[in-house]
Design an enzyme around this catalytic site. Structure first.
Site, mmCIF file in Angstrom:
data_model
loop_
_atom_site.group_PDB
_atom_site.id
_atom_site.type_symbol
_atom_site.label_atom_id
_atom_site.label_comp_id
_atom_site.label_asym_id
_atom_site.label_seq_id
_atom_site.Cartn_x
_atom_site.Cartn_y
_atom_site.Cartn_z
ATOM 1 N N LYS A 87 0.843 -1.197 0.000
ATOM 2 C CA LYS A 87 0.000 0.000 0.000
ATOM 3 C C LYS A 87 0.880 1.249 0.000
ATOM 4 O O LYS A 87 1.818 1.348 0.801
ATOM 5 C CB LYS A 87 -0.850 0.028 1.270
ATOM 6 C CG LYS A 87 -2.331 -0.079 1.025
ATOM 7 C CD LYS A 87 -2.997 -0.081 2.371
ATOM 8 C CE LYS A 87 -4.335 0.552 2.334
ATOM 9 N NZ LYS A 87 -4.894 0.720 3.657
HETATM 10 C C1 E4P Z 1 -8.210 1.077 3.895
HETATM 11 O O1 E4P Z 1 -7.368 0.731 3.114
HETATM 12 C C2 E4P Z 1 -8.120 2.376 4.625
HETATM 13 O O2 E4P Z 1 -6.839 2.569 5.182
HETATM 14 C C3 E4P Z 1 -9.191 2.450 5.685
HETATM 15 O O3 E4P Z 1 -10.416 1.996 5.117
HETATM 16 C C4 E4P Z 1 -9.348 3.825 6.267
HETATM 17 O O4 E4P Z 1 -10.486 3.817 7.094
HETATM 18 P P1 E4P Z 1 -10.728 5.025 8.119
HETATM 19 O O5 E4P Z 1 -11.083 6.236 7.270
HETATM 20 O O6 E4P Z 1 -11.886 4.591 8.963
HETATM 21 O O7 E4P Z 1 -9.468 5.226 8.900
#
Ligand code: E4P
Length: 226
Positions: A87
């Site tokens: 990522k």
């Molecule tokens: C997924 O890859 C994201 O990092 C995650 O869904 C972020 O979620 P949040 O906005 O609740 O932190």
């Protein structure tokens, strides 16, 4: 639409996997921090998740801030297991690192995406997955789902076969807060929703299902007591 679980918690991942409907896992630095894990345990923890979910894509996020750092960390993370997806954050360094890693056959999930233009740049830079955030828009009284619709429309009508190792881009609806986010993401054609356990349980349960189950059990108890 497929379900990923949005957590670094091994127990939550194991529970969701036991339901037989899990297609992958996404983590991020905040989700790893929530596990109470130490810095030196980060990569072993990502490996544990990858082994628990063998054959399913598991996103592990780079925390580097430079192209060189992201590429170096991305190579290390992807070498942990064949199902690790790296990522990277949506920024200049993230795009450059994405292109470099994609050229080496590494699958990249471009995260912190908040617009269709960001998604288009990420797909051109070789992202295999793109994660537009929905809930964080709603958190500031804007409409995250309409941004998601733009991302889906822009990405879905183009051939990305020469841009990344798998020749395709999948959109992961991220930052999901509610079952409605899941339903709307599916209706607009997102490939995946990555959902935290709390919201997954809200997707799974329904008061009428629970009431129906209770009444079936009560009626069946009469049958067995006759
Ligand atoms: C997924 O890859 C994201 O990092 C995650 O869904 C972020 O979620 P949040 O906005 O609740 O932190």
């Amino acid at each position: 639409m497929k379900f990923f679980i949005d957590t670094a918690n091994l127990d939550e991942i194991a529970e969701a996997k036991s339901w037989g409907c899990l297609a992958g896992v996404t983590t991020n630095p905040s989700l790893y921090a929530k596990t109470g894990g130490k810095l030196e345990d980060f990569e072993p923890h990502m490996l544990k998740i990858a082994e628990l979910c063998e054959g399913l894509p598991v996103s592990a996020e780079s925390t580097a801030m430079t192209v060189e750092g992201m590429v170096e960390e991305g190579r290390r993370l992807s070498a942990l297991a064949p199902n690790i997806v790296v990522k990277l954050p949506m920024c200049e360094a993230g795009l450059a690192a994405c292109r470099a890693l994609a050229n080496e056959g590494v699958r990249v999930n471009m995260t912190l995406v908040f617009s269709a233009t960001q998604a288009l740049l990420a797909a051109n830079a070789g992202a295999r997955y793109i994660s537009p955030f929905v809930g964080r828009y709603d958190d500031i009284a804007l409409d995250g789902l309409s941004q998601l619709a733009d991302v889906v429309a822009c990405i879905k009508n183009y051939d990305w076969s020469d841009k990344n190792p798998d020749g395709r881009v999948e959109i992961i609806a991220a930052s999901i807060r509610t079952p409605n986010h899941v339903t709307q993401a599916a209706l607009m054609g997102a490939d995946i929703a990555t959902v935290p356990m709390k919201a997954l349980k809200k997707c799974l349960h329904h008061p009428l299902t629970d009431a129906g189950l209770a009444s079936f059990a009560a009626d069946w108890a009469r049958v067995t007591s006759n």
